[in-house]
Scaffold this motif. Sequence first.
Motif, short mmCIF file in Angstrom:
data_model
loop_
_atom_site.label_atom_id
_atom_site.label_comp_id
_atom_site.label_asym_id
_atom_site.label_seq_id
_atom_site.Cartn_x
_atom_site.Cartn_y
_atom_site.Cartn_z
N PRO A 9 0.83 -1.22 0.00
CA PRO A 9 0.00 0.00 0.00
C PRO A 9 0.86 1.26 0.00
CG PRO A 9 -0.86 -1.59 1.56
CD PRO A 9 0.45 -2.14 1.08
N GLY A 10 0.53 2.17 -0.92
CA GLY A 10 1.25 3.43 -0.99
C GLY A 10 2.62 3.36 -1.63
N LYS A 11 2.99 2.19 -2.14
CA LYS A 11 4.31 2.02 -2.76
C LYS A 11 4.17 1.57 -4.21
CE LYS A 11 6.83 0.93 1.47
NZ LYS A 11 7.80 -0.01 2.11
N GLU A 12 5.23 1.76 -4.95
CA GLU A 12 5.25 1.31 -6.34
C GLU A 12 5.43 -0.21 -6.41
OE1 GLU A 12 7.05 5.35 -8.47
OE2 GLU A 12 8.15 3.46 -8.55
N ARG A 13 5.01 -0.76 -7.53
CA ARG A 13 5.22 -2.18 -7.75
C ARG A 13 6.71 -2.45 -7.87
NH1 ARG A 13 1.45 -5.06 -12.13
NH2 ARG A 13 -0.01 -3.97 -10.78
N THR A 39 4.72 -7.90 3.33
CA THR A 39 3.28 -7.73 3.14
C THR A 39 3.03 -6.91 1.87
OG1 THR A 39 2.77 -7.87 5.49
CG2 THR A 39 1.19 -6.71 4.09
N ALA A 40 2.22 -7.47 0.97
CA ALA A 40 1.95 -6.83 -0.31
C ALA A 40 0.98 -7.69 -1.11
CB ALA A 40 3.23 -6.64 -1.11
N VAL A 41 0.50 -7.12 -2.19
CA VAL A 41 -0.18 -7.93 -3.21
C VAL A 41 0.90 -8.44 -4.16
CG1 VAL A 41 -1.86 -7.96 -5.07
CG2 VAL A 41 -2.31 -6.60 -3.01
N TYR A 42 0.91 -9.73 -4.38
CA TYR A 42 1.91 -10.36 -5.23
C TYR A 42 1.30 -10.69 -6.59
CZ TYR A 42 5.27 -10.70 -1.46
OH TYR A 42 6.17 -10.39 -0.47
N TYR A 43 2.01 -10.29 -7.63
CA TYR A 43 1.55 -10.48 -9.00
C TYR A 43 2.50 -11.39 -9.77
CZ TYR A 43 -1.29 -6.32 -8.09
OH TYR A 43 -2.17 -5.41 -7.56
N CYS A 44 1.90 -12.25 -10.54
CA CYS A 44 2.62 -13.09 -11.47
C CYS A 44 2.55 -12.41 -12.85
CB CYS A 44 1.95 -14.46 -11.49
SG CYS A 44 2.42 -15.56 -12.79
#
Length: 123
Positions: free
Chosen positions: A40-44, A90-95
């Motif tokens: 949250p609040g950070k770049e990918r 902690t983050a959303v992880y993307y493939c």
Amino acid sequence: VQLVESGGGLVQAGGSLRLSCAASGRTFGSYAMGWFRQAPGKEREFVAAISASGGNIYYADSVKGRFTISRDNAKNLVYLQMNSLKVEDTAVYYCAASIFYSGSRYSRDYTYWGQGTQVTVSS
């Protein structure tokens, strides 16, 4: 190529999770695969990548020694084994899938993205 991540969840610091990414299509073995994350609040940011053949692997310094990327081209799957998890993981992880056979650390080199899976590490 369609990508679907799974395996996220809530885990205590020091614990482990294994993320999976299932890919559709017959050309999975032609794509390099990567994992990225966005807090949250950070770049990918880049996490790990593996070349189409699996022969080249790259990690972000922040996860080196704790995370392991692997792939099974026969099953159209890529994995991210995450050990010794920290709160800052902690983050959303993307493939993501890239046409650059050798793999890349840069999100701009990835054409196809999954919807993401949430990983939350509690203290």
